[in-house]
Design a protein around this motif. Structure first.
Motif, PDB file in Angstrom:
ATOM      1  N   ASP A 177      -7.084   1.819   2.306  1.00 42.28           N
ATOM      2  CA  ASP A 177      -7.514   0.596   2.969  1.00 42.28           C
ATOM      3  C   ASP A 177      -7.885   0.972   4.409  1.00 42.28           C
TER       4      ASP A 177
ATOM      5  N   ASP B 192      -8.647  -1.511   7.485  1.00 44.71           N
ATOM      6  CA  ASP B 192      -8.098  -2.314   8.591  1.00 44.71           C
ATOM      7  C   ASP B 192      -6.582  -2.461   8.512  1.00 44.71           C
ATOM      8  N   ASN B 193      -5.968  -2.122   9.598  1.00 45.06           N
ATOM      9  CA  ASN B 193      -4.504  -2.178   9.752  1.00 45.06           C
ATOM     10  C   ASN B 193      -3.746  -1.151   8.925  1.00 45.06           C
ATOM     11  N   THR B 194      -4.500  -0.259   8.264  1.00 48.17           N
ATOM     12  CA  THR B 194      -3.867   0.865   7.569  1.00 48.17           C
ATOM     13  C   THR B 194      -4.274   2.161   8.279  1.00 48.17           C
TER      14      THR B 194
ATOM     15  N   ASP C  44      -2.044  -2.068   3.561  1.00 49.03           N
ATOM     16  CA  ASP C  44      -1.030  -2.878   4.247  1.00 49.03           C
ATOM     17  C   ASP C  44      -0.870  -4.278   3.660  1.00 49.03           C
ATOM     18  N   GLN C  45      -1.634  -4.592   2.616  1.00 49.54           N
ATOM     19  CA  GLN C  45      -1.539  -5.953   2.079  1.00 49.54           C
ATOM     20  C   GLN C  45      -1.156  -5.982   0.607  1.00 49.54           C
TER      21      GLN C  45
ATOM     22  N   ASP D 170      -4.329  -4.813  -1.646  1.00 49.13           N
ATOM     23  CA  ASP D 170      -4.162  -3.385  -1.932  1.00 49.13           C
ATOM     24  C   ASP D 170      -3.167  -3.119  -3.071  1.00 49.13           C
TER      25      ASP D 170
HETATM   26 MG    MG Z   1      -5.691  -3.894   5.520  1.00 52.48          MG
END
Ligand code: MG
Length: 166
Positions: free
Chosen positions: A33, A35-37, A117-118, A122
């Protein structure tokens, strides 16, 4: 249903993902992933330690593919920067982008891990195809309102996000 939302592994960060351990499990391909990962969702550059982690994974002969629900131009930029293929506007947790990524990497489900992160994109998407799912703590607490709604739901199914199952 709850099992479909549960990651196989939960780690504080991508940087804490143990590549040797994944290798011993037979993992050859990593669906990442974005974004934010790998990167803060509101930033335009990869932090050096994350770029270094990706480089190390390459040196260890892991195949990688970014699979992101974000828009094309942003995803394409990181694909070029990190020099790994990418699928944008992936509509995770749909199975199609995960299958496409495995096709690109030339791996099968049993040799592929998803790192994200989700839970509802994910982890759920990866579990639907029986991939090895790794949940990481999101890099940034600030997110789009759609993601914030999913976060609330995540806390219901996974209080504290502390579960680890192997
Ligand atoms: Mg993410």
């Amino acid at each position: 249903m709850i099992d479909a939302l549960r990651p196989r592994l939960f780690v504080p960060s991508l940087l804490a993902v143990d590549l040797d351990r994944l290798r011993r499990r037979g993992i050859e391909g990593l669906i990442l992933d974005l974004d934010n990962t790998v990167v803060h969702w509101d930033r335009d550059a990869t932090a050096p330690e994350f770029a270094a982690w990706i480089e190390r994974a390459k040196e260890d002969a892991f195949r990688m593919c970014l699979v992101s629900n974000s828009l094309g131009p942003r995803v394409a930029r990181f694909s070029v920067e990190l020099d790994i293929p990418a699928i944008a506007r992936a509509a995770k947790p749909r199975r199609r982008p995960f299958r496409q990524a495995m096709e690109i990497m030339g791996t099968t489900a049993e040799h592929t891990a998803v790192i994200g992160d989700q839970i509802f994109t994910d982890v759920l998407g990866g579990n639907r195809l029986h991939l090895f799912t790794v949940l990481v703590t999101p890099l940034s607490p600030l997110e789009f309102w759609t993601t914030r709604m999913l976060r609330r739901a995540e806390r219901l199914v996974m209080p504290g996000r502390k579960a680890e199952r192997e």
